[in-house]
Design an enzyme around this catalytic site. Structure first.
Site, PDB file in Angstrom:
ATOM      1  CG  HIS A   1      -2.293   0.480   1.018  1.00  0.00           C
ATOM      2  ND1 HIS A   1      -2.917   0.534  -0.210  1.00  0.00           N
ATOM      3  CD2 HIS A   1      -3.214   0.949   1.909  1.00  0.00           C
ATOM      4  CE1 HIS A   1      -4.148   1.012  -0.065  1.00  0.00           C
ATOM      5  NE2 HIS A   1      -4.340   1.269   1.202  1.00  0.00           N
TER       6      HIS A   1
ATOM      7  CG  ASN B   1      -8.641   4.792   4.800  1.00  0.00           C
ATOM      8  OD1 ASN B   1      -8.092   4.333   3.794  1.00  0.00           O
ATOM      9  ND2 ASN B   1      -9.193   4.025   5.704  1.00  0.00           N
TER      10      ASN B   1
ATOM     11  CG  ASP C   1      -1.844   0.677  -3.357  1.00  0.00           C
ATOM     12  OD1 ASP C   1      -2.652  -0.236  -3.123  1.00  0.00           O
ATOM     13  OD2 ASP C   1      -1.925   1.796  -2.814  1.00  0.00           O
TER      14      ASP C   1
ATOM     15  CG  ASN D   1     -10.742   3.076   1.452  1.00  0.00           C
ATOM     16  OD1 ASN D   1     -11.812   3.137   0.840  1.00  0.00           O
ATOM     17  ND2 ASN D   1     -10.486   2.127   2.336  1.00  0.00           N
TER      18      ASN D   1
END
Length: 185
Positions: free
Chosen positions: A20, A66, A91, A112
């Site tokens: 991530h 997020n 990613d 997100n």
């Protein structure tokens, strides 16, 4: 002209070298090549370098994935950079590991970080470099997959992928997104 590169990821040692955080890894690699360092500032770690005739800023949001949009919105406004002169590095599980795609706009595809940016900018019309991390995970285990570290095979290839991302970013800085898309997509 000013440009802004946004590397998406999560802050904290537990997220270093996770899938991530590929956006962080890419801008860290670029910073190393340009011999610049990041300094913690408001909502992000920031760095910059000159790539004639551009002043190129790089940020790594410190708001966690997020809430990336909060940081991106702030720095675009603070630096007075139009969104078209930014590039978000993210990613992407829909692309095979190491595959890279430049886009001038797009949906969040369930990501997100991209969802947060689209919400903060009130638009999906912002450029991005999608970097494939693959999707080799069982149903229901997406979070575990993206938050895990790269496997041994991926680690052996990561430096080559970071070098390719560096080439894409420097082409984007020098020639713009259309030329970079034509050369690398």
């Amino acid at each position: 002209m000013k440009l802004l590169l946004v590397g998406l990821g999560n802050i904290g040692p537990e997220y270093v070298h996770t899938r991530h955080n590929i956006g962080f890894l890419v801008v860290d690699h670029l910073a190393a090549q340009q011999k610049v360092t990041f300094q913690t500032s408001r909502l992000a770690a920031i760095s910059s370098f000159t790539h004639d005739p551009h002043q190129v800023y790089m940020i790594k949001p410190t708001t966690y994935m997020n809430n990336s949009g909060k940081s991106v919105h702030y720095w675009l406004h603070y630096l007075k950079i139009p969104v078209e002169q930014s590039l978000t590095i993210v990613d992407d599980i829909t692309l095979p590991f190491g595959t890279m795609r430049l886009r001038t706009k797009g949906t969040d595809a369930g990501h997100n970080g991209l969802k947060s940016i689209a919400h903060a900018l009130a638009s999906n019309h912002y450029p991005r470099l999608r970097i494939g991390i693959g999707n080799d995970f069982p149903k229901g285990k997406l979070s575990d997959f993206v938050l895990n570290k790269f496997n041994e095979k991926e680690l052996q290839a990561i430096d080559d992928h970071l070098d390719k991302a560096y080439q894409i970013l420097m082409t984007w800085c020098h020639k713009g997104i259309t030329n970079a898309m034509n050369q690398f997509n």
